[in-house]
Design an enzyme around this catalytic site. Structure first.
Site, PDB file in Angstrom:
ATOM      1  N   GLU A  84       0.838  -1.197   0.000  1.00 33.83           N
ATOM      2  CA  GLU A  84       0.000   0.000   0.000  1.00 33.83           C
ATOM      3  C   GLU A  84       0.875   1.249   0.000  1.00 33.83           C
ATOM      4  O   GLU A  84       1.855   1.334   0.730  1.00 33.83           O
ATOM      5  CB  GLU A  84      -0.916   0.006   1.234  1.00 33.83           C
ATOM      6  N   LYS A 257      -7.217  -4.908 -23.211  1.00 36.60           N
ATOM      7  CA  LYS A 257      -7.983  -4.960 -24.462  1.00 36.60           C
ATOM      8  C   LYS A 257      -6.998  -4.888 -25.628  1.00 36.60           C
ATOM      9  O   LYS A 257      -6.124  -5.737 -25.720  1.00 36.60           O
ATOM     10  CB  LYS A 257      -9.066  -3.889 -24.457  1.00 36.60           C
TER      11      LYS A 257
HETATM   12  C1  LIG Z   1     -13.818  -2.159 -20.691  1.00 34.45           C
HETATM   13  C2  LIG Z   1     -14.130  -0.744 -20.403  1.00 34.45           C
HETATM   14  C3  LIG Z   1     -14.170  -0.258 -19.089  1.00 34.45           C
HETATM   15  C4  LIG Z   1     -14.164  -1.135 -17.861  1.00 34.45           C
HETATM   16  O1  LIG Z   1     -13.140  -1.939 -17.676  1.00 34.45           O
HETATM   17  P1  LIG Z   1     -13.256  -3.167 -16.655  1.00 34.45           P
HETATM   18  O2  LIG Z   1     -11.840  -3.591 -16.580  1.00 34.45           O
HETATM   19  O3  LIG Z   1     -14.163  -4.154 -17.311  1.00 34.45           O
HETATM   20  O4  LIG Z   1     -13.792  -2.662 -15.373  1.00 34.45           O
HETATM   21  C5  LIG Z   1     -14.361   1.100 -18.908  1.00 34.45           C
HETATM   22  N1  LIG Z   1     -14.512   1.922 -19.950  1.00 34.45           N
HETATM   23  C6  LIG Z   1     -14.500   1.492 -21.222  1.00 34.45           C
HETATM   24  C7  LIG Z   1     -14.671   2.464 -22.340  1.00 34.45           C
HETATM   25  C8  LIG Z   1     -14.321   0.148 -21.488  1.00 34.45           C
HETATM   26  O5  LIG Z   1     -14.333  -0.278 -22.753  1.00 34.45           O
END
Ligand SMILES: *Cc1c(COP(=O)(O)O)cnc(C)c1O
Length: 445
Positions: A84, A257
């Site tokens: 932390e 992603k």
């Molecule tokens: C995927 C996504 C998120 C959220 O991400 P998580 O890791 O699923 O919480 C937020 N904003 C956008 C534009 C996304 O595509």
């Protein structure tokens, strides 16, 4: 194999189409032999998932294949360590390795995106966005993001999200006929509602967002601008999409992603906002950072800085264009008429199907997508008119324009055979054979 009964027990509903009998765990697949011994049930599920990801054409635009190096770093002993705080100022001893790791990830993030400051601790995209709200707003303040059914994210102020219930949320959308953001309308709404925070970014917008125009509107009404580049971060890193960095007060992104890292997130901002953002992440919202994720993020950022990744990012966009052209050629109706980025949104109702029925049939045929609302959708979100697909995963496998044309052909055949299970299974077999020629990063086959 000796633990056949375990296999049977472990067989999950989601994998039922692919019985686990025909391959050997820990041998042709990259499952650690320790896991196979210690927990065959979980090992079997991991092996089945590896196989599923290998044998299918994965077109969910938010997904990808992390490299073996990223997977190894993420599965490391850094998961054992509490830390932390931030480098040089932690609340636990023993940070001799964590501090340089986190500083390395930060340095790579700053260099890759040209940002003054990076925070690599957010657990995922949603908490990263919430940290920005916590840094810049008080409960009840007005936020303005894109509506979920128009392509925005839950965390951009949608009503079921904490961001839409603890804050006063007003939402902009796209024009129903063109599928495009009308910046004049966004400006009018902003002038009327006077948000303190504006959010640009999307999960289902196939075009480039004009970050400069959004910033000009934010400046006019005295709002901060958050750009959420979760979907497009890999394209931005590889120079295949305009960068939001010079235009936004804060940029949030996921790392898993198109950026192809582990599941995690980052916040990037100017130096003058650094303290506020860091304080909001810790101690504002989170406890100890996930150091194993930080290790994976550092590796992914190293990969994303290579020339190879630039080629990859540009190919994602070329593939999306080729797939869009192929689909349009087969009579599919694309929202906004095409794509500038990695994703395609289409209305499938003109072909006599709903998005959900079509997505199900496609999945059975080995083509993985997700159903999605289209702008102005008269149908319910759980069974909408549209389908969302994207090219980051198939591009990671080395597929190119020729393969996109082939995939578009399968889409058309599935559309003609939505209820014909035998034909869908035939296509799944063709897809499996086709996929065998395209290795997946992170999966040894
Ligand atoms: C995927 C996504 C998120 C959220 O991400 P998580 O890791 O699923 O919480 C937020 N904003 C956008 C534009 C996304 O595509």
């Amino acid at each position: 194999m000796m633990w056949g009964h375990d296999r049977a027990r472990a067989r999950p509903a989601a994998c039922h189409q692919q019985p686990l009998g025909s391959f050997m765990l820990g041998k042709e697949l990259m499952i650690d032999p320790h896991l196979v011994q210690a927990d065959p049930e979980v090992a079997a599920l991991i092996a089945a998932e590896e196989r599923r990801e290998f044998e299918k054409i994965r077109l969910i635009p938010s997904e990808n294949y992390a490299s073996r190096a990223v997977l190894e770093a993420t599965g490391s002993v850094f998961t054992n360590k509490y830390s932390e705080g931030y480098a040089g100022k932690r609340y636990y001893e023993g940070q001799q390795c964590v501090d340089p790791l986190e500083q390395l990830a930060i340095a790579r993030a700053k260099a890759l995106f040209g940002a003054d400051h990076a925070n690599v601790q957010p657990y995922s995209g949603s908490p990263a966005n919430l940290a920005v709200y916590f840094a810049l707003l008080k409960p009840g303040d007005t936020v303005m993001g894109m509506a979920l059914p128009h392509g925005g994210h839950l965390t951009h102020g949608w009503n079921v999200s904490i961001t839409g219930s603890y804050f006063r949320s007003v939402q902009y959308g796209v024009q129903i006929d063109t599928g495009l953001i009308d910046y004049g309308q966004v400006r009018e709404l902003a002038l009327k509602e006077r948000p303190k925070l504006m959010i640009a970014g999307a999960t289902a917008y196939p075009r480039i967002i004009d970050f400069q125009a959004m910033r000009a509107i934010a400046d006019e009404v005295g709002a901060h601008l958050l750009v959420d580049m979760a979907h497009i971060a890999g394209l931005v890193a590889g120079g295949a999409h305009p960068t939001p960095i010079p235009h936004a007060h804060v940029v949030s992104t996921t790392t898993h992603k198109s950026l192809r890292g582990p599941r995690g997130a980052m916040l990037l901002c100017k130096e003058e906002m650094a303290k506020m953002i860091d304080k909001a992440v810790f101690p504002g919202l989170q406890g100890g950072p996930h150091n194993h994720t930080t290790a994976g993020i550092a590796v992914a950022l190293g990969e994303a800085a290579t020339d190879e990744f630039k080629v990859y990012a540009h190919q994602i966009v070329k593939n999306a264009r080729a797939l869009a052209e192929g689909l349009a050629g087969h009579g599919f109706k694309l929202v906004s008429g095409g794509t500038d980025n990695h994703l395609i949104l289409m209305d499938v109702t003109p072909r006599g199907m709903t998005g959900k029925a079509y997505a199900r049939a496609l999945d059975r045929a080995g083509l993985e997508c997700n159903y999605n609302t289209v702008p102005g959708d008269p149908r319910k979100p759980f069974d909408p008119s549209g389908l969302r697909l994207g090219t980051p995963s198939v591009t990671s496998r080395g597929m190119r324009e020729t393969e996109m044309a082939k995939i578009a052909g399968w889409f058309s055949r599935v559309a003609e055979n939505v209820a014909n299970e035998a034909e869908l299974d035939t296509i799944a077999g063709e897809v499996r054979d086709f996929c065998a020629a395209f290795p997946c990063p992170g999966i040894a086959r």
